[in-house]
Design an enzyme around this catalytic site. Structure first.
Site: not given
Ligand code: SAH
Length: 469
Positions: A249, A271, A384
């Site tokens: 991703d 995406k 998100m």
């Molecule tokens: N599978 C991922 C989430 C994917 S959806 C997980 O478990 O974290 C994508 C969202 O994850 C982003 O919009 C944000 O809200 C969050 N996200 C992903 N990486 C992040 C990070 N390092 N710090 C804060 N939020 C994060």
């Protein structure tokens, strides 16, 4: 590189150690792993040194080293813990033509002893030119953990099998064979049935390898964690090491992707929002196509693949195509966000539950049970949620939430560019605007940063306000 790493043959050779105290013991422990003939000189030796002498593992002379004591020595250690005595001893070593090391004196030493990870016959030597002993220890600890204790025995047995393994033909199969052997099957066999079992395992793996030469591939879903590569699991690291194809991703950071094998095909399936976005069907098709051609595909997703990662959609596609899979969970960004503000995600008396919700879904801003969420003592990790912040505030206030409910925003949690913004439900949209949050961010609704963390966050806010002026 001031020091060139080499492995010195000390088999049956003399190694002289001047000193018989703690400092000498540290070096002797390493030297005793070799088959060198070790001579120790020192008045008033530590009991352990005496014991080694009594066991015949070293020869001990209970007086300071003298001219002529170091004849024919290959290596000479001055380990007296005394600069003057070390200098005197070193001169004796030099005169005898030995390579001389003065412990803890880099500049006057002709060689230095690296940190060693010992899986004889596999030896890993780590040096930092004396610049960062802490770093050397950390690397050593990492390797100690990564390399099974049995690796040495396995390497010895495996060596005799090298020619047989060539029967496997192509390099990829051979690599898979040895990886299975060194990082799993070999170790298990050794524990269960000793060296004979290891040999049997080699035979079995070899037969399997030949028979499955054109066998099917499979997909490993791997949680890449929130961004800090150290937050990867060992399983994730191993999967990346073995993958033929890595589909990742957009949110997976470069340092994590770099753990993939050099030869692996790496594709970003992020995406991107508009235009050049990958469709889910395209990702599924690519994954299945590689697996059907026999590849081990790693599907690398940020955080935990099971949290807003479309995991089940992809699993369904694999099921339909008859492709096998496994899942390696990861640390989700809500956990990293909580850690960064010194809070836990649940706490007795504060919030006994935590909702994991998204600000956005396929239809746009996501709807939730706002009335339930607005009640005091509720908490949520909102993924998100940045674009939906005004909407979230509106819905929650409308359903009776207290405008003073803390909302903590953690951007780029666990990464070097991590930022924390402490807000309340009332001030959230404004705070977000001030801070100019652009990276991925988690909203922790109902959880404020802990004391010091709050102060830091406020300072950061003031800084941003100042910038905005
Ligand atoms: N599978 C991922 C989430 C994917 S959806 C997980 O478990 O974290 C994508 C969202 O994850 C982003 O919009 C944000 O809200 C969050 N996200 C992903 N990486 C992040 C990070 N390092 N710090 C804060 N939020 C994060």
């Amino acid at each position: 590189m001031r020091h060139f790493p080499v492995f010195v043959n000390v088999d049956g050779r003399r190694v002289v150690v001047s000193g018989a105290g703690e400092t000498a013991i540290a070096k002797l422990r390493l030297l005793l792993k070799t088959r060198a003939r070790i001579s120790v000189f020192g008045a008033d030796p530590e009991p352990l040194v005496r014991q080694w002498a009594e066991e015949g593992r070293i020869t001990l002379t209970e007086r300071p080293v003298e001219t002529g004591d170091a004849l024919c020595a290959r290596l000479f250690y001055a380990a007296n813990d005394d600069a003057t005595e070390d200098a005197r001893a070193a001169a004796i070593g030099h005169a005898a033509g030995a390579l001389v090391n003065i412990v803890d004196n880099l500049d006057d030493s002709q060689f230095i002893t690296p940190a060693i990870v010992d899986r004889d016959p596999v030896t890993v030597a780590i040096g930092t030119e004396g610049a960062a002993p802490v770093l050397a220890r950390k690397i050593k600890a990492d390797l100690e953990e990564r390399l099974p204790a049995s690796l040495g025995v396995l390497a010895r047995i495996g060596q005799a099998f090298r020619v047989r393994a060539d029967m496997l033909g192509d390099a990829k199969k051979r690599r898979a064979f040895w990886t299975k052997f060194y990082f799993g099957a070999g170790d298990r066999a050794l524990k269960a049935g000793g060296e004979d079992a290891v040999r049997k395992t080699l035979e079995t793996l070899l037969t399997d390898g030949i028979e499955t030469r054109h066998g099917p591939g499979f997909v490993t879903f791997v949680g890449a964690g929130p961004g800090d590569p150290e937050l990867l699991t060992l399983k994730a690291r191993n999967a990346l090491h073995e993958a033929d194809v890595v589909l990742h991703d957009k949110l997976v950071p470069q340092p994590v992707i770099e753990l993939a094998r050099r030869e692996a095909i790496v594709v970003e399936t992020g995406k991107k929002g508009f235009g050049d976005a990958w469709k889910q069907d395209d990702i599924n098709a690519l994954m299945i196509d590689h697996a059907n051609r026999g590849a081990h595909v790693v599907r690398l997703k940020s955080g935990d693949p099971a949290v807003f990662g479309r995991l089940e959609e992809e699993l369904d596609a694999l099921d339909r195509a008859g492709v096998g899979f496994q899942i390696v969970p990861g640390i989700t960004s809500a956990s990293a966000a909580a850690a960064s503000i010194g809070r836990s995600l649940t706490r007795r008396g504060r919030n006994a539950s935590l909702r994991i919700i998204t600000g956005h879904d396929a239809e746009g801003f996501a709807d939730h049970d706002w009335r339930a969420l607005a009640r005091p003592g509720e908490a949520a990790a909102i993924y998100m949620g940045i674009k939906a912040a005004s909407f979230l505030r509106g819905r929650l206030l409308m359903h009776g939430a207290d405008a003073e409910t803390p909302v903590t925003v953690v951007e780029n949690a666990s990464r070097t560019d991590q930022r924390v913004v402490a807000a309340t439900l009332g001030t959230l949209p404004e705070r977000l605007r001030q801070a100019g949050i652009t990276g991925p961010a988690i909203l922790l609704y109902g959880i404020a940063p802990r004391g010091a963390a709050a102060a830091v966050a406020d300072l950061a806010d003031m800084h941003h306000e100042a910038e905005a002026v």
